[in-house]
Design an enzyme around this catalytic site. Structure first.
Site, short mmCIF file in Angstrom:
data_model
loop_
_atom_site.label_atom_id
_atom_site.label_comp_id
_atom_site.label_asym_id
_atom_site.label_seq_id
_atom_site.Cartn_x
_atom_site.Cartn_y
_atom_site.Cartn_z
N LYS A 136 9.38 -7.06 -1.24
CA LYS A 136 8.89 -8.06 -2.19
C LYS A 136 9.99 -8.90 -2.82
O LYS A 136 9.80 -10.09 -3.10
CB LYS A 136 8.08 -7.37 -3.29
CG LYS A 136 6.79 -6.72 -2.83
CD LYS A 136 5.77 -7.74 -2.36
CE LYS A 136 4.41 -7.11 -2.09
NZ LYS A 136 3.42 -8.10 -1.62
N GLU A 194 0.95 -11.42 -10.18
CA GLU A 194 -0.05 -10.38 -10.01
C GLU A 194 0.59 -9.25 -9.23
O GLU A 194 1.58 -9.46 -8.52
CB GLU A 194 -1.28 -10.91 -9.26
CG GLU A 194 -1.20 -10.87 -7.74
CD GLU A 194 -0.10 -11.73 -7.12
OE1 GLU A 194 0.42 -11.35 -6.06
OE2 GLU A 194 0.24 -12.79 -7.71
N SER A 251 7.95 -1.32 4.91
CA SER A 251 7.96 -2.36 3.89
C SER A 251 8.43 -1.89 2.53
O SER A 251 8.84 -2.69 1.69
CB SER A 251 6.58 -3.00 3.76
OG SER A 251 5.60 -2.03 3.45
#
Length: 392
Positions: A85, A107, A374
């Site tokens: 991210k 969010e 991830s």
């Protein structure tokens, strides 16, 4: 892509009050995209702050246990903040600074995007507010604590299903009200144009690195590149490195939850229909009357009723295949990686790993399955223990 569309998907299906901010964002992004100084600062921060490039790791014991293909991980879990991210939040925060925005909002579902946004807000000295479904606040408590430690305000959203969809609704409402000084850092490759393209561009570092690393380590490209798909940012980032390599099969893995047939899942491509959600035309889980169906997954980060528009296009054109993995399969894959390789994966990533575990034994021994790991799974430990207790 044409004017923010991928075939019939994408676009800007938003209230008129948001068209101005989106046009401002679009102009600023495409200017920054062509600015060597912006790209240089972005690359420097990825190297010096995030710790890129992330390595690839061969899962030797797991691959030997399964037989068949070799499983290789692209280690986004080793980035600062523990997931992919931060690649995107660094880029969007730089863009916010360039546009003169003073406040960041976001969010988050599993909390990793919220942590990454709070991190860059602290780095750049900007106030940050994060919207998170109340259910996710409970099941991702460690990340809520990290966000608050970094100085962010976390809003627990109780409306609707109290998960990622509802958090995004609240963030959009905030942006409409405060767009003059606020930059909305969307965490996935969804939402209105230019967000899907922008997020893909910032995350494409994953695929570019992985492609070069495979060539250097193995002398060839992987046979398949596999990544989990909720909104789909880590997957589109991985896939972007291999779009032009027809020999590499692209595989996205959605959350099948308790099984597609049960209706309790979050597999928008495998179980959804065409509709509009959060400003884009996409495949989504909805009733015949158009109301969005509540989703379910053991993984908070995949618990979203839609998917990035480019993934829908890749599915329709056949360039990518989209599988679905159940909670039980993902948790079993989580355990396998922990015990065979000493790596604790995020529950989201465990879905991609589970699909690789299914495929590996059916393939020749010289095959390579590249899996995007991830994120790391520290945040999921309590959730997994509770899940196992519930199963008896």
């Amino acid at each position: 892509m044409n004017n923010g569309h991928y075939g019939q998907y994408g676009g800007q299906y938003v209230a008129e009050t948001l068209m101005g901010p989106l046009k401002e964002l679009e102009a600023a992004y495409f200017e920054a995209k062509d600015d060597p100084a912006f790209q240089r600062e972005f690359a420097e921060l990825l190297h010096d702050y995030v710790g890129r490039e992330s390595p690839i790791t061969v899962c030797r014991r797991l691959s030997e246990k399964l037989g068949g293909a070799t499983i290789v991980l692209k280690r986004e879990d080793l980035n600062h903040t523990g997931a992919h991210k931060v690649n995107n939040t660094i880029g969007q925060a730089l863009l916010a600074k360039r546009m003169g925005k003073r406040r960041l909002i976001a969010e988050t579902g599993a909390g990793m995007h919220g942590v990454a946004t709070a991190t860059v807000a602290a780095l750049f000295g900007m106030p940050c507010e994060v919207y998170m479904g109340a259910i996710d606040v409970d099941r991702q408590a460690p990340n809520v604590g990290r966000m608050r430690m970094l100085g962010a305000t976390v809003h627990a959203v109780t409306e609707g299903s109290a998960t990622l969809k509802d958090a995004m609704n609240e963030a959009l409402r905030d942006w409409v009200t405060n767009c003059d000084d606020t930059f909305y850092v969307i965490g996935t490759a969804a939402g209105p144009h230019p967000y899907p393209e922008m997020v893909k561009d910032f995350q494409s570092v994953i695929g570019r690195e992985a492609r070069r690393q495979c060539l250097e380590k193995f002398g060839r490209l992987p046979d398949q590149a596999i990544a989990c798909v909720g909104g789909g940012s880590n997957a589109i980032g991985l896939f972007a490195g291999f779009f032009d390599d027809a020999s590499v099969k692209l595989v996205g893995v959605e959350a099948a939850g308790k099984g597609i047939s049960t209706g309790e899942h979050a597999a928008s491509i495998n179980g959804g229909r065409l509709g509009v959600l959060h400003g884009a035309k996409t495949m989504l889980l909805q009733r015949p009357d158009g109301n969005v169906i509540d989703t379910y997954s053991v993984s908070a980060g995949l618990d979203y009723p839609g998917v990035g528009p480019e993934h829908c296009y890749l599915h329709d054109t056949g360039r990518a295949e989209y599988a679905a993995v159940t909670d039980d399969e993902a948790v079993a894959a989580f355990d396998e990686l922990c015990r065979c390789e000493g790596i604790i994966p995020a529950l989201e990533s465990s879905h991609a790993l589970a699909e690789a575990i299914k495929r590996a034994p059916t393939m020749p021994k010289d095959s390579i399955l590249l899996v995007c790991l991830s994120g790391r799974g520290d945040k999921d430990l309590e959730n997994i223990e509770n899940y196992k207790k519930s199963k008896g």
